[in-house]
Design a protein around this motif. Structure first.
Motif, mmCIF file in Angstrom:
data_model
loop_
_atom_site.group_PDB
_atom_site.id
_atom_site.type_symbol
_atom_site.label_atom_id
_atom_site.label_comp_id
_atom_site.label_asym_id
_atom_site.label_seq_id
_atom_site.Cartn_x
_atom_site.Cartn_y
_atom_site.Cartn_z
ATOM 1 N N PHE A 28 0.825 -1.120 -0.038
ATOM 2 C CA PHE A 28 -0.250 0.074 0.000
ATOM 3 C C PHE A 28 0.964 1.307 0.012
ATOM 4 N N GLN A 29 0.296 2.454 -0.421
ATOM 5 C CA GLN A 29 0.984 3.641 -0.225
ATOM 6 C C GLN A 29 0.061 4.513 0.334
ATOM 7 N N GLU A 30 0.725 5.476 1.118
ATOM 8 C CA GLU A 30 -0.094 6.490 1.889
ATOM 9 C C GLU A 30 0.444 7.991 1.812
ATOM 10 N N PHE A 37 -8.779 8.622 6.081
ATOM 11 C CA PHE A 37 -7.804 7.270 6.278
ATOM 12 C C PHE A 37 -8.592 6.049 6.353
ATOM 13 N N SER A 38 -9.922 6.430 7.155
ATOM 14 C CA SER A 38 -10.825 4.816 7.386
ATOM 15 C C SER A 38 -10.947 4.301 6.207
ATOM 16 N N ALA A 39 -11.350 5.375 4.852
ATOM 17 C CA ALA A 39 -11.609 4.590 3.533
ATOM 18 C C ALA A 39 -10.727 3.899 3.057
ATOM 19 N N ARG A 40 -9.405 4.350 3.399
ATOM 20 C CA ARG A 40 -8.289 3.758 2.802
ATOM 21 C C ARG A 40 -7.606 2.547 3.502
ATOM 22 N N GLY A 41 -8.583 1.956 4.722
ATOM 23 C CA GLY A 41 -8.051 0.902 5.639
ATOM 24 C C GLY A 41 -7.427 1.111 6.871
ATOM 25 N N TRP A 42 -7.227 2.506 7.412
ATOM 26 C CA TRP A 42 -6.577 2.669 8.262
ATOM 27 C C TRP A 42 -7.520 2.557 9.457
ATOM 28 N N ARG A 82 -3.373 2.344 12.595
ATOM 29 C CA ARG A 82 -2.980 0.672 12.185
ATOM 30 C C ARG A 82 -3.608 0.609 10.696
ATOM 31 N N LYS A 83 -2.762 -0.190 9.918
ATOM 32 C CA LYS A 83 -3.093 -0.777 8.757
ATOM 33 C C LYS A 83 -2.709 -2.111 8.581
ATOM 34 N N LYS A 84 -3.853 -3.043 8.082
ATOM 35 C CA LYS A 84 -3.362 -4.478 7.692
ATOM 36 C C LYS A 84 -3.012 -4.134 6.120
ATOM 37 N N PHE A 85 -2.059 -5.523 5.895
ATOM 38 C CA PHE A 85 -1.774 -5.608 4.415
ATOM 39 C C PHE A 85 -1.671 -6.993 4.420
ATOM 40 N N THR A 86 -1.280 -7.322 3.024
ATOM 41 C CA THR A 86 -1.366 -8.684 2.794
ATOM 42 C C THR A 86 -0.225 -9.405 3.404
ATOM 43 N N GLU A 87 -0.226 -10.605 3.940
ATOM 44 C CA GLU A 87 0.734 -11.346 4.670
ATOM 45 C C GLU A 87 1.982 -11.498 4.001
ATOM 46 N N SER A 88 3.259 -11.145 4.583
ATOM 47 C CA SER A 88 4.382 -11.339 3.637
ATOM 48 C C SER A 88 5.455 -11.541 4.697
ATOM 49 N N ASP A 89 6.298 -12.683 4.351
ATOM 50 C CA ASP A 89 7.492 -12.632 5.158
ATOM 51 C C ASP A 89 8.758 -11.742 5.098
ATOM 52 N N SER A 90 8.582 -10.641 4.301
ATOM 53 C CA SER A 90 9.438 -9.535 4.148
ATOM 54 C C SER A 90 8.829 -8.338 3.824
ATOM 55 N N VAL A 91 9.053 -7.163 4.513
ATOM 56 C CA VAL A 91 8.522 -5.996 4.260
ATOM 57 C C VAL A 91 9.658 -4.783 3.961
ATOM 58 N N TYR A 92 9.303 -4.166 2.975
ATOM 59 C CA TYR A 92 10.111 -2.907 2.632
ATOM 60 C C TYR A 92 9.195 -1.632 2.907
ATOM 61 N N TYR A 264 6.841 -20.979 15.283
ATOM 62 C CA TYR A 264 6.006 -20.614 14.345
ATOM 63 C C TYR A 264 6.558 -20.350 12.781
ATOM 64 N N PRO A 265 6.588 -21.393 12.187
ATOM 65 C CA PRO A 265 7.198 -21.120 10.664
ATOM 66 C C PRO A 265 6.343 -20.523 9.740
ATOM 67 N N ASP A 266 4.917 -20.441 10.059
ATOM 68 C CA ASP A 266 4.189 -19.446 9.142
ATOM 69 C C ASP A 266 3.999 -18.412 9.589
ATOM 70 N N MET A 267 4.911 -17.737 10.650
ATOM 71 C CA MET A 267 4.851 -16.541 10.931
ATOM 72 C C MET A 267 5.091 -15.463 9.706
ATOM 73 N N LYS A 268 4.294 -14.418 9.727
ATOM 74 C CA LYS A 268 4.298 -13.410 8.445
ATOM 75 C C LYS A 268 4.023 -12.165 9.173
ATOM 76 N N PHE A 269 4.531 -10.981 8.462
ATOM 77 C CA PHE A 269 3.999 -9.696 8.727
ATOM 78 C C PHE A 269 2.818 -9.291 8.067
ATOM 79 N N ASN A 270 1.918 -8.657 8.719
ATOM 80 C CA ASN A 270 0.689 -8.128 8.094
ATOM 81 C C ASN A 270 -0.132 -6.904 8.647
ATOM 82 N N GLN A 271 0.724 -6.216 9.611
ATOM 83 C CA GLN A 271 0.225 -5.001 9.982
ATOM 84 C C GLN A 271 1.393 -4.062 10.299
ATOM 85 N N LEU A 272 1.206 -2.873 9.905
ATOM 86 C CA LEU A 272 1.749 -1.812 10.104
ATOM 87 C C LEU A 272 1.413 -0.718 11.040
ATOM 88 N N LEU A 273 1.921 -0.135 11.958
ATOM 89 C CA LEU A 273 1.593 0.923 12.918
ATOM 90 C C LEU A 273 2.364 1.998 12.979
#
Length: 316
Positions: A28-30, A37-42, A82-92, A264-273
């Motif tokens: 996502f981009q902000e 913000f609510s309309a954009r998923g925050w 807070r904003k959720k995003f698609t699960e990923s094992d890496s985040v930039y 937790y082998p299936d742990m992935k990032f899914n939220q930015l604060l």
């Protein structure tokens, strides 16, 4: 008429090095251009103050973070966005930041916290510092840093014991040994539980009080990349990555990092604060601003293609 394509070596140059994006997916981009913000998923705090005075070029607004003297949280942001995003094992993460000329931070060797990443092992409304994994992107006393805490993974029956060779049920941020050669991390009692923390820090001040290329009250681009390590045959492999770039310059580059275990082998990032916090209270009234935030699965890779000078494609 059939067209033929040839090279005009004396014509105007059309390419003197070109860039092409890598294979990373934008999550996502902000750009903080309006308050919807609510309309954009925050969620959580969704009515922060936007500044139309402080912003980068080609922008009209930025997110304003303002601490009153003595405050632990901003008076115009709330606890956290807070904003959720698609699960990923890496985040930039990429964003631009500017601090007020009187910015002091916390004046201690911890805080302010700024950006947090949480995982699918914690709830949408999880706390921040005591989780299965929290990653931090911030700066302390002008020095960039990235940290991790995974207090809920600590083996409380083996505090201070090195479990790295015997168990995947352990904390990697401290209390159960050094998982990757970057140190044992912090381990401290908090009530009936133990908490931990492990930090990678820039050796140099990059947000300085003096005017110049690192002046804190100019806009600077921050880029951070965190890649969870692999789990091989049920065990943590030493192949995680932690990186921080300041105006395109690498200031933290840690490879062979362990951030999760086989627990937790299936742990992935899914939220930015975005949750600025000064636990000891802000020493002065101070502010900073954030603009043009991008969250992706990996850094954009840039390939430079050197072209013959004075090259143009012509048709006949």
């Amino acid at each position: 008429m059939k067209k033929h394509y040839g090279l005009c070596l004396l014509c105007t140059t059309v390419m003197l090095g070109s860039t092409s994006p890598g294979f990373s997916a934008t999550l996502f981009q902000e750009n903080f251009e309006d308050g919807n913000f609510s309309a954009r998923g925050w969620y959580d705090s969704t009515a922060p103050k936007l500044s139309s005075i402080e912003h980068i070029a080609n922008s009209t607004k930025s997110l304003e973070v303002r601490f009153a003297a003595g405050a632990t949280t901003p008076d115009n942001l709330g606890t956290s966005m807070r904003k959720k995003f698609t699960e990923s094992d890496s985040v930039y993460i990429s964003y631009y930041v500017k601090y007020s000329s009187n910015w002091q931070g916390s004046n201690v060797n911890y805080h302010p916290h700024e950006f947090y990443l949480l995982t699918n092992k914690d709830s949408d409304w999880s706390g921040l510092s005591y989780t299965h994994l929290t990653a931090y992107v911030e700066q302390n006393e002008g020095k960039p840093q990235i940290g991790i805490q995974d207090g809920m993974n600590i083996d409380m029956a083996n505090i201070g014991k090195d479990l790295t060779a015997t168990s995947e049920k352990r904390g990697v941020g401290g209390c159960n040994g050094d998982s990757d050669g970057y140190g044992n991390g912090e381990c401290y009692a908090n009530g009936s539980a133990y908490w931990n923390g492990k930090w990678w820090r820039s050796p140099s001040v990059m947000f300085s009080d003096a005017t110049g290329s690192t002046y804190k009250s100019d806009w600077h681009q921050v880029e951070a990349y965190i890649k969870l390590n692999s789990i091989v045959n049920g065990k943590a492999a030493k192949d995680g990555i932690i990186q921080y770039l300041y105006d395109g310059k690498p200031v933290i580059d840690a490879r062979n990092v362990v951030i999760r275990t086989g627990l937790y082998p299936d742990m992935k990032f899914n939220q930015l604060l975005i949750g600025p916090y000064i636990g000891v209270g802000s020493p002065v009234s101070q502010s900073f601003w954030i603009d043009n935030l991008t969250v992706a699965t990996a850094p954009p890779t840039v390939s430079t293609i050197a072209a013959p000078q004075n090259l143009r494609i012509i048709s006949k």
